[in-house]
Design a protein around this motif. Structure first.
Motif, PDB file in Angstrom:
ATOM      1  N   LEU A  50       0.240   4.469  -2.816  1.00 62.34           N
ATOM      2  CA  LEU A  50       1.326   3.749  -3.470  1.00 62.34           C
ATOM      3  C   LEU A  50       2.169   4.680  -4.338  1.00 62.34           C
ATOM      4  O   LEU A  50       3.402   4.623  -4.317  1.00 62.34           O
ATOM      5  CB  LEU A  50       0.738   2.621  -4.319  1.00 62.34           C
ATOM      6  CG  LEU A  50       1.706   1.643  -4.969  1.00 62.34           C
ATOM      7  CD1 LEU A  50       2.501   0.894  -3.906  1.00 62.34           C
ATOM      8  CD2 LEU A  50       0.955   0.653  -5.851  1.00 62.34           C
ATOM      9  N   ARG A  51       1.517   5.565  -5.081  1.00 65.02           N
ATOM     10  CA  ARG A  51       2.219   6.499  -5.966  1.00 65.02           C
ATOM     11  C   ARG A  51       2.628   7.778  -5.252  1.00 65.02           C
ATOM     12  O   ARG A  51       3.324   8.611  -5.822  1.00 65.02           O
ATOM     13  CB  ARG A  51       1.331   6.852  -7.161  1.00 65.02           C
ATOM     14  CG  ARG A  51       0.932   5.652  -8.019  1.00 65.02           C
ATOM     15  CD  ARG A  51      -0.057   6.038  -9.088  1.00 65.02           C
ATOM     16  NE  ARG A  51      -0.525   4.873  -9.820  1.00 65.02           N
ATOM     17  CZ  ARG A  51      -0.467   4.723 -11.146  1.00 65.02           C
ATOM     18  NH1 ARG A  51       0.005   5.706 -11.898  1.00 65.02           N
ATOM     19  NH2 ARG A  51      -0.911   3.643 -11.725  1.00 65.02           N
ATOM     20  N   VAL A 104      -9.426   1.060  -4.996  1.00 61.35           N
ATOM     21  CA  VAL A 104      -8.204   1.081  -5.801  1.00 61.35           C
ATOM     22  C   VAL A 104      -7.616   2.493  -5.850  1.00 61.35           C
ATOM     23  O   VAL A 104      -6.399   2.672  -5.771  1.00 61.35           O
ATOM     24  CB  VAL A 104      -8.493   0.553  -7.219  1.00 61.35           C
ATOM     25  CG1 VAL A 104      -7.235   0.622  -8.086  1.00 61.35           C
ATOM     26  CG2 VAL A 104      -9.011  -0.881  -7.149  1.00 61.35           C
ATOM     27  N   ILE A 146      -4.916   7.265 -14.810  1.00 65.16           N
ATOM     28  CA  ILE A 146      -4.323   8.217 -13.874  1.00 65.16           C
ATOM     29  C   ILE A 146      -3.291   9.061 -14.619  1.00 65.16           C
ATOM     30  O   ILE A 146      -2.304   8.529 -15.135  1.00 65.16           O
ATOM     31  CB  ILE A 146      -3.663   7.495 -12.683  1.00 65.16           C
ATOM     32  CG1 ILE A 146      -4.698   6.621 -11.962  1.00 65.16           C
ATOM     33  CG2 ILE A 146      -3.027   8.495 -11.729  1.00 65.16           C
ATOM     34  CD1 ILE A 146      -4.134   5.827 -10.798  1.00 65.16           C
ATOM     35  N   VAL A 184      -4.741   1.538 -14.834  1.00 63.25           N
ATOM     36  CA  VAL A 184      -4.796   0.604 -13.698  1.00 63.25           C
ATOM     37  C   VAL A 184      -6.049  -0.251 -13.857  1.00 63.25           C
ATOM     38  O   VAL A 184      -7.167   0.264 -13.891  1.00 63.25           O
ATOM     39  CB  VAL A 184      -4.854   1.357 -12.354  1.00 63.25           C
ATOM     40  CG1 VAL A 184      -4.923   0.368 -11.192  1.00 63.25           C
ATOM     41  CG2 VAL A 184      -3.651   2.279 -12.207  1.00 63.25           C
ATOM     42  N   ILE A 222      -7.971  11.452 -12.314  1.00 65.72           N
ATOM     43  CA  ILE A 222      -8.252  10.016 -12.304  1.00 65.72           C
ATOM     44  C   ILE A 222      -9.625   9.798 -12.928  1.00 65.72           C
ATOM     45  O   ILE A 222     -10.621  10.337 -12.449  1.00 65.72           O
ATOM     46  CB  ILE A 222      -8.219   9.447 -10.870  1.00 65.72           C
ATOM     47  CG1 ILE A 222      -6.860   9.729 -10.210  1.00 65.72           C
ATOM     48  CG2 ILE A 222      -8.515   7.948 -10.888  1.00 65.72           C
ATOM     49  CD1 ILE A 222      -6.768   9.280  -8.763  1.00 65.72           C
ATOM     50  N   ASN A 259       0.799  -1.226   0.000  1.00 69.84           N
ATOM     51  CA  ASN A 259       0.000   0.000   0.000  1.00 69.84           C
ATOM     52  C   ASN A 259       0.833   1.276   0.000  1.00 69.84           C
ATOM     53  O   ASN A 259       0.336   2.332  -0.381  1.00 69.84           O
ATOM     54  CB  ASN A 259      -0.970   0.023   1.177  1.00 69.84           C
ATOM     55  CG  ASN A 259      -2.233  -0.769   0.891  1.00 69.84           C
ATOM     56  OD1 ASN A 259      -2.557  -1.032  -0.260  1.00 69.84           O
ATOM     57  ND2 ASN A 259      -2.935  -1.183   1.920  1.00 69.84           N
ATOM     58  N   ARG A 290      -5.783   3.276  -2.634  1.00 72.06           N
ATOM     59  CA  ARG A 290      -4.493   2.571  -2.589  1.00 72.06           C
ATOM     60  C   ARG A 290      -3.487   3.234  -3.523  1.00 72.06           C
ATOM     61  O   ARG A 290      -2.316   3.410  -3.164  1.00 72.06           O
ATOM     62  CB  ARG A 290      -4.688   1.111  -2.984  1.00 72.06           C
ATOM     63  CG  ARG A 290      -3.359   0.352  -3.077  1.00 72.06           C
ATOM     64  CD  ARG A 290      -3.549  -1.119  -3.378  1.00 72.06           C
ATOM     65  NE  ARG A 290      -2.262  -1.776  -3.472  1.00 72.06           N
ATOM     66  CZ  ARG A 290      -1.719  -2.222  -4.605  1.00 72.06           C
ATOM     67  NH1 ARG A 290      -2.369  -2.070  -5.761  1.00 72.06           N
ATOM     68  NH2 ARG A 290      -0.540  -2.822  -4.607  1.00 72.06           N
ATOM     69  N   GLN A 291      -3.919   3.610  -4.732  1.00 75.68           N
ATOM     70  CA  GLN A 291      -2.997   4.207  -5.692  1.00 75.68           C
ATOM     71  C   GLN A 291      -2.480   5.561  -5.219  1.00 75.68           C
ATOM     72  O   GLN A 291      -1.328   5.913  -5.485  1.00 75.68           O
ATOM     73  CB  GLN A 291      -3.676   4.354  -7.059  1.00 75.68           C
ATOM     74  CG  GLN A 291      -3.921   3.042  -7.787  1.00 75.68           C
ATOM     75  CD  GLN A 291      -2.643   2.325  -8.169  1.00 75.68           C
ATOM     76  OE1 GLN A 291      -1.659   2.963  -8.553  1.00 75.68           O
ATOM     77  NE2 GLN A 291      -2.641   1.010  -8.074  1.00 75.68           N
ATOM     78  N   ARG A 341       3.926  -1.352 -12.070  1.00 77.01           N
ATOM     79  CA  ARG A 341       2.527  -1.039 -12.399  1.00 77.01           C
ATOM     80  C   ARG A 341       2.143   0.358 -11.928  1.00 77.01           C
ATOM     81  O   ARG A 341       1.308   1.019 -12.541  1.00 77.01           O
ATOM     82  CB  ARG A 341       1.598  -2.083 -11.776  1.00 77.01           C
ATOM     83  CG  ARG A 341       1.560  -3.408 -12.537  1.00 77.01           C
ATOM     84  CD  ARG A 341       0.370  -4.240 -12.117  1.00 77.01           C
ATOM     85  NE  ARG A 341       0.536  -4.764 -10.774  1.00 77.01           N
ATOM     86  CZ  ARG A 341       1.011  -5.967 -10.480  1.00 77.01           C
ATOM     87  NH1 ARG A 341       1.381  -6.790 -11.447  1.00 77.01           N
ATOM     88  NH2 ARG A 341       1.121  -6.360  -9.228  1.00 77.01           N
ATOM     89  N   ALA A 342       2.774   0.805 -10.823  1.00 75.38           N
ATOM     90  CA  ALA A 342       2.455   2.132 -10.285  1.00 75.38           C
ATOM     91  C   ALA A 342       2.996   3.258 -11.164  1.00 75.38           C
ATOM     92  O   ALA A 342       2.677   4.425 -10.935  1.00 75.38           O
ATOM     93  CB  ALA A 342       3.016   2.277  -8.869  1.00 75.38           C
ATOM     94  N   ASP A 372       4.623  -4.356  -8.421  1.00 71.75           N
ATOM     95  CA  ASP A 372       3.741  -3.254  -8.039  1.00 71.75           C
ATOM     96  C   ASP A 372       4.375  -1.908  -8.357  1.00 71.75           C
ATOM     97  O   ASP A 372       3.677  -0.959  -8.733  1.00 71.75           O
ATOM     98  CB  ASP A 372       3.391  -3.333  -6.552  1.00 71.75           C
ATOM     99  CG  ASP A 372       2.233  -4.288  -6.292  1.00 71.75           C
ATOM    100  OD1 ASP A 372       1.288  -4.308  -7.093  1.00 71.75           O
ATOM    101  OD2 ASP A 372       2.281  -5.011  -5.295  1.00 71.75           O
TER     102      ASP A 372
END
Length: 484
Positions: A331-332, A324, A288, A278, A297, A25, A327-328, A272-273, A269
């Motif tokens: 994560l980002r 999602v 995004i 996504v 987004i 996360n 979380r993104q 992918r980030a 991950d």
């Protein structure tokens, strides 16, 4: 919910992944040659005062001058906002703290209202109140902590404000008092050093990433902290024994041959980030787009048609997207202004339920978030506090071919630019006999095929010969016209 912290250390960088229920996360990356500045305290000099912006540029010894706004300075809040010249003058010496790292072309953001964190507390030497983290919900516990802090401060004559952090929930008074003593000693050290050092200079440096992560994120929910470096594990053991003894048994050294980040597919991950698209499990997807001004987004149903009706399909896609998106964001490490375009829903009940769940998902975020409003177009406008660079800005740079635009001119467009340029050269250089066009293979190929009739007409019109030369190292937009 059980958390794990994975700490991956190499001589070049340190990376930390926060795992919640088996999912990555949050990611933290600190390069050895480019450590973050947030929390560092400097002795600096005012270089320039900007009355129109109520701010100033301050030299703290970095590659770019840092920015200090009047709202981030210490002055009596009972009085009207003073003019910046009443507080700052060019050449003035200040003790300042970095609030935000240098981001893109912007210098670091500063404050004169210093804050010094420990495991359970944050000391603000120039303040005059006691605060308790809003994440501690029990009123009885909040009252216990507040009265405890006020009593310890009074007994030891410790100045300033103290903010009680979430980690202090349920902690005994002895541990809180030890934390307070540590902060008091650290503040005395900072006061002595700021008198003796030159300008500009670093007075106090924030802890390295591994220690900082344990101080800020390790809690009763943390089941395990795995470190793949024996040296760093030893340093963390000393730090934990001193400041967080209750998690000592959960700090382990990971000696496995398999890279520690492969345990939870962290590397995948990370890759992918960095992508724009996504995928959602239902078949829908997010787009995004991060720019310097804001992040947008967009939620799409994609191939998902599993609902009983269009409204049901849209509702389920939006509900999945809330989880999602939350979380993104973490994560980002997306910050600043964020605009979210959920798919339009007809039923007010569905719109309310989606927003309620989204707000609930954001409660798990360690960064401060705020949903400002839902616009007339149905766009969710929110902000997320940005103190460090996003994952994309940390790991990537603008594409040298498109200069960060995300697109390049077509070969056809470049051909027509070349034709116009040749016309300009013809008027400017009357005595020349011809031209040689040097360009990317795709452009030359088009000039010799689809645009061949246009080239012939142009040669006839200007009365000059046009030759072509391929240059594989050129980008599609790059070309040169050489006079023969």
């Amino acid at each position: 919910m059980s958390d794990e912290l994975l700490i991956n250390v190499t001589p070049m960088e340190c990376r930390v992944a926060l795992i919640e229920n088996g999912t990555v996360n949050e990611l933290f990356i600190e390069r050895t040659v480019k450590r973050g500045l947030v929390g560092n305290i400097y002795k600096g000099k005012v270089v320039r005062v900007l009355p129109g912006m109520q701010a100033a540029f301050v030299d703290i010894g970095l590659s770019r001058t840092a920015f200090l706004h009047i709202n981030d300075m210490v002055w009596s809040r009972n009085q009207p906002t003073p003019n910046v010249f009443e507080l700052l003058q060019p050449g003035q010496i200040l003790t300042v703290q970095v609030m935000k790292d240098m981001l893109g072309t912007k210098g670091a953001r500063l404050s004169t209202d210093l804050s010094i964190p420990s495991r359970y507390l944050v000391m603000m030497p120039y303040g005059n109140h006691t605060g308790v983290s809003q994440r501690i919900e029990s009123e009885a516990e909040r009252d216990r902590l507040r009265s405890m802090i006020e009593r310890i401060q009074a007994e030891h004559k410790i100045p300033g404000s103290v903010i009680v952090r979430t980690a202090a929930d349920g902690i005994a008074e002895a541990a809180i008092a030890q934390d307070m003593a540590y902060l008091a000693k650290l503040w005395e050290f900072i006061q002595r050093k700021q008198i003796s050092i030159a300008v500009p200079s670093l007075i106090f440096e924030e802890l390295p990433l591994p220690q900082r992560i344990i101080r800020d994120l390790a809690s009763e929910k943390t089941a395990k902290i795995s470190v793949d470096s024996r040296e760093i594990h030893g340093k963390l053991q000393e730090f934990v024994e001193e400041f967080v003894p209750n998690i000592k048994e959960r700090l382990i050294h990971y000696p496995g041959e398999r890279p520690i980040f492969d345990l939870y597919n962290v590397e995948e991950d990370i890759q992918r980030a960095l992508q724009t698209r996504v995928a959602l499990k239902s078949g829908g997807y997010l787009m995004i787009d991060q720019t310097e001004a804001m992040t947008t987004i967009d939620v799409n149903t994609g191939s998902y048609v599993g609902g009983r009706s269009l409204e049901d399909t849209v509702f389920k896609t939006n509900m999945e997207a809330t989880q999602v998106i939350a979380r993104q964001l973490r994560l980002r490490n997306l910050g600043g202004i964020i605009i979210i375009d959920f798919i339009d829903m007809q039923e007010q009940e569905h719109r309310t339920e989606v927003m309620t769940q989204f707000e609930r998902m954001l409660e798990q975020d360690h960064a401060k978030t705020k949903i400002t409003q839902v616009s007339e177009l149905g766009l969710v406008e929110m902000t997320r506090k940005r103190t460090r660079e996003s994952l994309e800005h940390l790991l990537c740079e603008s594409c040298p071919t498109c200069q960060g635009r995300g697109y390049v001119k077509t070969a056809e467009s470049v051909c027509y630019e070349i034709f116009r340029e040749i016309m300009r050269y013809t008027r400017a250089y009357q005595s020349q006999t011809g031209f040689t066009v040097v360009a990317h293979p795709s452009v030359i190929d088009r000039l010799l095929t689809a645009e061949a009739p246009a080239v012939a007409d142009l040669e006839h019109f200007i009365g000059r010969v046009i030759k072509f030369q391929v240059e594989n190292l050129y980008t599609q937009e790059q070309y040169d016209i050489i006079l023969s």
